[in-house]
Design a protein around this motif. Structure first.
Motif, short mmCIF file in Angstrom:
data_model
loop_
_atom_site.label_atom_id
_atom_site.label_comp_id
_atom_site.label_asym_id
_atom_site.label_seq_id
_atom_site.Cartn_x
_atom_site.Cartn_y
_atom_site.Cartn_z
N ASP A 317 0.98 -1.13 -0.11
CA ASP A 317 0.07 0.11 -0.06
C ASP A 317 0.78 1.20 0.00
O ASP A 317 2.10 1.09 0.22
CB ASP A 317 -0.98 0.07 1.29
CG ASP A 317 -1.88 1.02 1.30
OD1 ASP A 317 -1.77 2.07 2.08
OD2 ASP A 317 -2.84 1.29 0.36
N LEU A 318 0.40 2.27 -0.32
CA LEU A 318 1.11 3.67 -0.52
C LEU A 318 1.85 3.81 0.83
O LEU A 318 2.97 4.09 1.13
CB LEU A 318 0.23 4.74 -0.84
CG LEU A 318 1.13 6.22 -0.71
CD1 LEU A 318 1.96 6.28 -1.66
CD2 LEU A 318 0.10 7.32 -0.95
N ALA A 319 1.10 3.85 2.00
CA ALA A 319 1.56 3.93 3.15
C ALA A 319 2.86 3.00 3.73
O ALA A 319 3.69 3.26 4.29
CB ALA A 319 0.73 4.14 4.49
N LEU A 320 2.45 1.65 3.50
CA LEU A 320 3.24 0.67 3.91
C LEU A 320 4.45 0.89 2.95
O LEU A 320 5.62 0.25 3.38
CB LEU A 320 2.58 -0.51 3.90
CG LEU A 320 1.61 -0.97 4.81
CD1 LEU A 320 0.96 -2.44 4.59
CD2 LEU A 320 2.16 -0.76 6.11
N GLY A 321 4.36 1.24 1.69
CA GLY A 321 5.58 1.49 0.89
C GLY A 321 6.39 2.48 1.52
O GLY A 321 7.60 2.34 1.43
N ALA A 322 6.12 3.54 2.19
CA ALA A 322 6.77 4.36 2.80
C ALA A 322 7.57 3.40 3.94
O ALA A 322 8.87 3.84 4.31
CB ALA A 322 6.21 5.34 3.66
N PHE A 323 7.10 2.41 4.56
CA PHE A 323 7.82 1.85 5.56
C PHE A 323 8.91 1.07 4.70
O PHE A 323 10.24 0.95 5.47
CB PHE A 323 6.77 0.75 6.28
CG PHE A 323 7.46 -0.43 7.25
CD1 PHE A 323 7.88 -0.21 8.23
CD2 PHE A 323 7.53 -1.78 6.23
CE1 PHE A 323 8.67 -1.17 9.07
CE2 PHE A 323 8.31 -2.76 7.14
CZ PHE A 323 8.42 -2.22 8.33
N LEU A 386 -0.43 7.65 8.43
CA LEU A 386 0.24 6.23 8.41
C LEU A 386 1.46 6.20 7.79
O LEU A 386 2.49 5.49 8.17
CB LEU A 386 -0.63 5.37 7.44
CG LEU A 386 -2.10 5.10 8.05
CD1 LEU A 386 -3.05 4.28 6.93
CD2 LEU A 386 -1.72 4.09 8.99
N ILE A 387 1.78 7.17 6.61
CA ILE A 387 2.99 7.44 6.39
C ILE A 387 4.08 7.86 7.35
O ILE A 387 5.31 7.31 7.46
CB ILE A 387 3.16 8.58 5.17
CG1 ILE A 387 2.49 7.62 3.74
CG2 ILE A 387 4.75 8.66 4.61
CD1 ILE A 387 2.17 8.68 2.86
N PHE A 388 3.47 8.76 8.19
CA PHE A 388 4.64 9.18 9.23
C PHE A 388 4.90 8.01 10.08
O PHE A 388 5.91 7.60 10.63
CB PHE A 388 4.03 10.58 10.14
CG PHE A 388 4.04 11.60 9.59
CD1 PHE A 388 5.40 12.25 9.43
CD2 PHE A 388 2.92 12.70 9.39
CE1 PHE A 388 5.57 13.49 8.96
CE2 PHE A 388 3.25 13.60 9.00
CZ PHE A 388 4.39 14.37 8.83
N MET A 389 3.98 7.32 10.68
CA MET A 389 4.14 6.11 11.43
C MET A 389 4.99 4.97 10.76
O MET A 389 5.89 4.41 11.38
CB MET A 389 2.77 5.47 11.86
CG MET A 389 1.88 6.23 12.86
SD MET A 389 2.69 7.02 14.29
CE MET A 389 3.38 8.77 14.11
N SER A 390 4.71 4.75 9.32
CA SER A 390 5.49 4.02 8.63
C SER A 390 6.96 4.32 8.58
O SER A 390 8.00 3.29 8.70
CB SER A 390 5.14 3.78 7.18
OG SER A 390 3.70 3.25 7.21
N LEU A 391 7.38 5.79 8.54
CA LEU A 391 8.55 5.97 8.47
C LEU A 391 9.17 5.60 9.79
O LEU A 391 10.62 5.21 9.67
CB LEU A 391 8.55 7.73 8.26
CG LEU A 391 8.32 7.98 6.73
CD1 LEU A 391 8.51 9.54 6.71
CD2 LEU A 391 9.26 7.26 5.67
N VAL A 392 8.62 6.05 10.89
CA VAL A 392 9.29 5.97 12.17
C VAL A 392 9.58 4.44 12.46
O VAL A 392 10.93 3.91 12.80
CB VAL A 392 8.36 6.43 13.33
CG1 VAL A 392 8.98 6.00 14.58
CG2 VAL A 392 8.38 7.77 13.22
N ALA A 393 8.52 3.41 12.07
CA ALA A 393 8.60 2.06 12.21
C ALA A 393 9.81 1.56 11.43
O ALA A 393 10.48 0.58 11.84
CB ALA A 393 7.30 1.36 12.15
N GLY A 394 9.86 2.10 10.02
CA GLY A 394 10.85 1.60 9.10
C GLY A 394 12.39 1.57 9.64
O GLY A 394 13.12 1.05 9.62
#
Length: 408
Positions: A317-323, A386-394
């Protein structure tokens, strides 16, 4: 431990902390790094770092005397070249290749070093960043050209702010308002095919605090609650000032030049996104004052971030792609640290900027206030969060997969 020896060590740590903060080091990285340095120097220390206040408590293990130093500072600006040089000084001290007195003098020299890039280079870097972002937003070639021109004008305001304290305090709304006035004038008198909101956003993209928001969330996730909250609120206020300036500028432009009906035109080709990433990262090298020997590493970070996020977006997904992109950049940055013995942030920050949704936050704010959509995007608020959270988690997952060699 003799008092003179202790005084040299605590002076060095205080000086190092202030300089690393000045160069834009996040609190959780700065505190961890200073703790490592204090441990290697065989002294006890505790630190409380926020964007505006630095607190140092330093002591000799086994003794009751403590040295406390509190400094009121301004939030630091990113200077990757000086950050790299300061890290080299620390390495030299810990390897006993440089005395503490020599290291302190070297840090003083680094603090006053001029920008390695000329004003002309920075001038064209601002223009290139605005045009590259318009390409990433799939605007038209005309919008890319106009965004580049307005970005060059924005840099003139930055030079003005260096000479005037009053302009410095109002720089963000001033550049946004001026860009909006310029875009509306161009649309009214020269070319109605200008997508005014996209051109304005592209012109001020250097000021959009997407990176600051991401670092704030990262600090909060690392349980540095005071620093993280302060950084997030500072970024939100900058975003509000930018949006207000743009909103005021477009309102004044419509009143002065009349309302212009937008004439849609063909967007740039999809392949230009890769060219835009190269131009954007190249301009960030100059804006962030990175050293020339790290340029190729920084450019590669941008390509890895964009490629991994696009690949992740296809399958997830777009947000998980950021992860996926953040994970790839985090591993790449830690690998860079092991190979080049330099802070990972020197290269990871450029990849992070390609990923951060600062522009989406601005677009979402515009949709919330005006009800108009700058780009056809559904559920932009949820996507941005979701993108912000994905970046931090990544980045957290990347540090687990390949632990960093350095704390910076």
């Amino acid at each position: 431990m003799q008092s003179s020896d202790f005084n040299e060590k605590r002076k060095f740590i205080v000086k190092l902390g202030k300089m690393l903060h000045k160069f834009g080091t996040p609190a959780y990285r700065l505190e961890a790094h200073l703790q490592d340095v204090a441990k290697d120097l065989n002294i006890g220390a505790s630190f409380a770092i926020t964007p505006t206040v630095l607190t140092f408590v330093i002591w000799v293990p086994g003794e009751d005397n403590e040295y406390t130093h509190v400094a009121r500072v301004m939030p630091g600006d990113l200077d990757l070249g000086s950050l790299s040089r300061a890290d080299e000084v620390v390495d030299a001290v810990l390897k006993h290749q440089m005395t503490l007195q020599e290291a302190t003098e070297r840090l003083n020299t680094i603090a006053v070093m001029p920008n390695p890039y000329s004003r002309w280079a920075t001038f064209f870097a601002y223009g290139a960043a605005g045009g590259a972002f318009a390409m990433l937003m799939r605007a038209s070639w005309l919008d890319v050209a106009y965004a580049t021109g307005l970005s060059l004008i924005v840099y003139l305001f930055v030079l003005w702010a260096e000479k005037s304290r009053r302009v410095t305090h109002m720089l963000e709304p001033l550049v946004a308002m001026s860009s909006a006035l310029g875009a509306t004038a161009l649309a009214a008198y020269i070319d109605p095919r200008i997508n005014i909101p996209i051109v304005v956003l592209s012109a001020i993209i250097v000021f959009i605090p997407g990176l600051a928001l991401t670092l704030g969330f990262a600090e909060t996730a690392a349980r540095h609650l005071v620093s993280g909250t302060a950084r997030i609120m500072d970024a939100v206020m900058i975003l509000f000032k930018l949006y207000f300036g743009a909103f005021l500028g477009m309102a004044l432009g419509e009143r002065l030049f009349g309302k212009v009906d937008y004439v849609p035109t063909q967007a740039v080709e999809a392949w230009t996104a890769w060219l835009a990433v190269a131009i954007l990262c190249g301009s960030l090298v100059i804006v962030f004052r990175a050293r020339r020997k790290h340029i190729s590493w920084g450019l590669m970070s941008g390509f890895i971030a964009y490629g991994a996020s696009q690949l992740g977006g296809i399958y997830l997904d777009l947000a998980l792609g950021a992860f996926v992109g953040a994970f790839a950049v985090g591993v790449y940055g830690n690998l860079f640290t092991r190979l080049m013995n330099a802070p990972a942030s020197i290269v990871s920050l450029q990849g992070m900027i390609v990923l951060v949704p600062g522009s989406k936050t601005y677009i979402g704010l515009n949709s919330f206030i005006s009800g108009e959509h700058m780009v056809p995007t559904d559920h932009i608020g949820q996507q941005t969060f979701l993108i912000f959270m994905s970046l931090v988690a990544g980045f957290i997952f990347a540090n687990v997969a390949l632990p960093p060699k350095k704390s910076l």
